[in-house]
Enzyme design. Structure first.
Site, mmCIF file in Angstrom:
data_model
loop_
_atom_site.group_PDB
_atom_site.id
_atom_site.type_symbol
_atom_site.label_atom_id
_atom_site.label_comp_id
_atom_site.label_asym_id
_atom_site.label_seq_id
_atom_site.Cartn_x
_atom_site.Cartn_y
_atom_site.Cartn_z
ATOM 1 N N ASN A 9 0.873 -1.358 -0.029
ATOM 2 C CA ASN A 9 0.086 -0.206 -0.026
ATOM 3 C C ASN A 9 0.991 1.231 0.042
ATOM 4 O O ASN A 9 1.542 1.466 1.078
ATOM 5 C CB ASN A 9 -0.933 0.009 1.169
ATOM 6 C CG ASN A 9 -1.801 1.305 1.350
ATOM 7 O OD1 ASN A 9 -1.896 2.003 0.530
ATOM 8 N ND2 ASN A 9 -2.340 1.498 2.328
ATOM 9 N N LYS A 11 -0.082 4.006 -0.283
ATOM 10 C CA LYS A 11 -0.673 5.419 0.300
ATOM 11 C C LYS A 11 -0.486 6.631 -0.563
ATOM 12 O O LYS A 11 -0.303 6.343 -1.907
ATOM 13 C CB LYS A 11 -0.254 5.594 1.751
ATOM 14 C CG LYS A 11 -0.277 4.247 2.594
ATOM 15 C CD LYS A 11 -0.014 4.636 3.869
ATOM 16 C CE LYS A 11 -0.159 3.289 4.718
ATOM 17 N NZ LYS A 11 -0.201 3.512 6.463
ATOM 18 N N HIS A 95 -9.728 1.200 4.925
ATOM 19 C CA HIS A 95 -8.474 1.433 5.590
ATOM 20 C C HIS A 95 -8.610 2.447 6.757
ATOM 21 O O HIS A 95 -9.431 3.373 6.759
ATOM 22 C CB HIS A 95 -7.311 1.869 4.667
ATOM 23 C CG HIS A 95 -5.980 2.010 5.113
ATOM 24 N ND1 HIS A 95 -5.363 2.798 6.207
ATOM 25 C CD2 HIS A 95 -4.810 1.001 4.961
ATOM 26 C CE1 HIS A 95 -4.247 2.656 6.524
ATOM 27 N NE2 HIS A 95 -3.838 1.567 5.716
ATOM 28 N N GLU A 97 -6.909 4.833 7.808
ATOM 29 C CA GLU A 97 -6.815 6.304 7.368
ATOM 30 C C GLU A 97 -7.957 6.857 6.795
ATOM 31 O O GLU A 97 -8.192 8.025 7.087
ATOM 32 C CB GLU A 97 -5.378 6.486 6.606
ATOM 33 C CG GLU A 97 -4.236 6.280 7.550
ATOM 34 C CD GLU A 97 -2.914 5.698 6.679
ATOM 35 O OE1 GLU A 97 -2.990 5.542 5.601
ATOM 36 O OE2 GLU A 97 -1.753 5.446 7.359
ATOM 37 N N GLU A 167 -5.237 -4.848 10.675
ATOM 38 C CA GLU A 167 -4.187 -3.587 11.091
ATOM 39 C C GLU A 167 -4.489 -2.903 12.206
ATOM 40 O O GLU A 167 -5.307 -1.808 12.206
ATOM 41 C CB GLU A 167 -4.299 -2.440 9.769
ATOM 42 C CG GLU A 167 -3.977 -3.077 8.300
ATOM 43 C CD GLU A 167 -3.462 -2.107 7.350
ATOM 44 O OE1 GLU A 167 -2.255 -2.394 6.988
ATOM 45 O OE2 GLU A 167 -4.045 -1.113 7.131
ATOM 46 N N GLY A 173 2.304 2.961 11.009
ATOM 47 C CA GLY A 173 3.327 3.980 10.697
ATOM 48 C C GLY A 173 3.831 4.320 12.061
ATOM 49 O O GLY A 173 4.575 5.386 12.016
ATOM 50 N N SER A 213 3.449 -1.583 10.409
ATOM 51 C CA SER A 213 4.766 -1.540 10.780
ATOM 52 C C SER A 213 5.573 -2.779 10.463
ATOM 53 O O SER A 213 6.518 -3.389 11.307
ATOM 54 C CB SER A 213 5.067 -1.322 12.193
ATOM 55 O OG SER A 213 4.918 0.033 12.554
HETATM 56 P P1 13P Z 1 2.678 0.788 7.680
HETATM 57 O O1 13P Z 1 3.469 -0.370 7.063
HETATM 58 O O2 13P Z 1 3.636 1.871 7.110
HETATM 59 O O3 13P Z 1 2.807 0.739 9.200
HETATM 60 O O4 13P Z 1 1.590 0.940 7.135
HETATM 61 C C1 13P Z 1 0.646 -0.086 7.516
HETATM 62 C C2 13P Z 1 -0.579 0.160 6.562
HETATM 63 O O5 13P Z 1 -1.485 0.950 6.822
HETATM 64 C C3 13P Z 1 -0.816 -0.638 5.283
HETATM 65 O O6 13P Z 1 -2.152 -0.640 4.756
#
Ligand code: 13P
Length: 259
Positions: A9, A11, A95, A97, A167, A173, A213
């Site tokens: 991903n 992002k 997701h 976010e 997640e 992150g 992470s």
């Molecule tokens: P990170 O791997 O940057 O923690 O993000 C995970 C994530 O949200 C994948 O969709």
């Protein structure tokens, strides 16, 4: 039994100038590599370019979001058939976010799951608790609510076409991944609930990915868990070599478990 799946991903990272070399690096790093399904989810603007780079390889293309309708007056939105036309086979839905920043509710997430399935896309339904919810002992309650709502109105066959990504919000992150035991516990819970909501067979075949992470050095232990069928990788997927190494670890994890 379940082929591991590793999804990148990206992002909101990846201008075309960045996306092309990154996709090329992943493609070249995984040449002749088998045993793991791999999907790259670049931003919308890079889907076509990345799709061209991945053409003729087993690496799939996915999107990070979609609207639930096939078309309509929805300024700024992208419909499932538009993604299919670009070669996408999967789409991330719900997701954290998007739930947090864009106010996506469980009901909207459910509509998107239906919309994606209607056009042959594999929805990757994202669920996970916040740090506060975990502190309050509400991890399973949160995940249960998100799953029940996300899967509402789907028959067992439709549930069988999904992927679920666990997640935990506190792990995204932050550099602090869930321990393999914490993740495996929730994955087992997800599988149990899907068994109840769909069927035992569907639950056994369902791929439940861990995200939060995941890095090359934390991937070994996570992917060695039999309940963890792969990873949804954010930050570490922005480096071709690092991502390729996570994919290879997913294959080793499956081999260790005798799958
Ligand atoms: P990170 O791997 O940057 O923690 O993000 C995970 C994530 O949200 C994948 O969709």
């Amino acid at each position: 039994m379940r082929t591991p799946l590793v999804i990148a991903n990206w992002k909101m990272f990846g201008t075309l100038a960045e996306a092309r070399p990154l996709a090329t690096g992943v493609r070249d790093g995984l040449k002749r590599f088998k045993g793991v399904d791999v999907v790259l989810c670049p931003p919308y603007t890079a889907l076509m370019a990345v799709g061209e780079i991945l053409q003729g390889t087993p690496i799939g293309l996915g999107a990070q979001n979609c609207h639930y309708e096939a078309s309509g007056a929805h300024t700024g939105e992208i419909a499932p058939p538009m993604l299919v036309e670009l070669g996408c086979r999967s789409v991330l839905i719900g997701h954290s976010e998007r739930r947090r920043e864009m106010g996506e509710t469980d009901e909207l997430v459910n509509r998107k799951v239906h919309g994606a399935l209607a056009h042959g896309l594999t929805p990757v339904l994202c669920v996970g608790e916040t740090a506060e919810e975990r502190r309050q002992g509400l991890t399973f309650t949160t995940v249960e609510g998100q799953l029940r709502a996300g899967l509402a109105g789907l028959d067992a066959a439709a549930v069988g076409r999904l992927v679920v990504a666990y997640e935990p919000v506190w792990a995204i992150g932050t550099g602090v991944n869930a321990t393999p035991q914490q993740a495996a516990e929730v994955h087992g819970y997800v599988r149990g609930l899907v068994s109840e909501l769909a069927s035992k067979e569907v639950a056994q075949g369902l791929r439940v990915l861990y995200g939060g992470s995941v890095k090359a050095d934390s991937a070994d232990a996570l992917l060695a868990e039999s309940e963890i069928d792969g990873a949804l990788v954010g930050g570490a997927s922005l480096n071709a070599q690092g991502f390729v190494s996570i994919v290879k670890k997913a294959a080793r994890g499956a081999a260790t478990r005798g799958e």
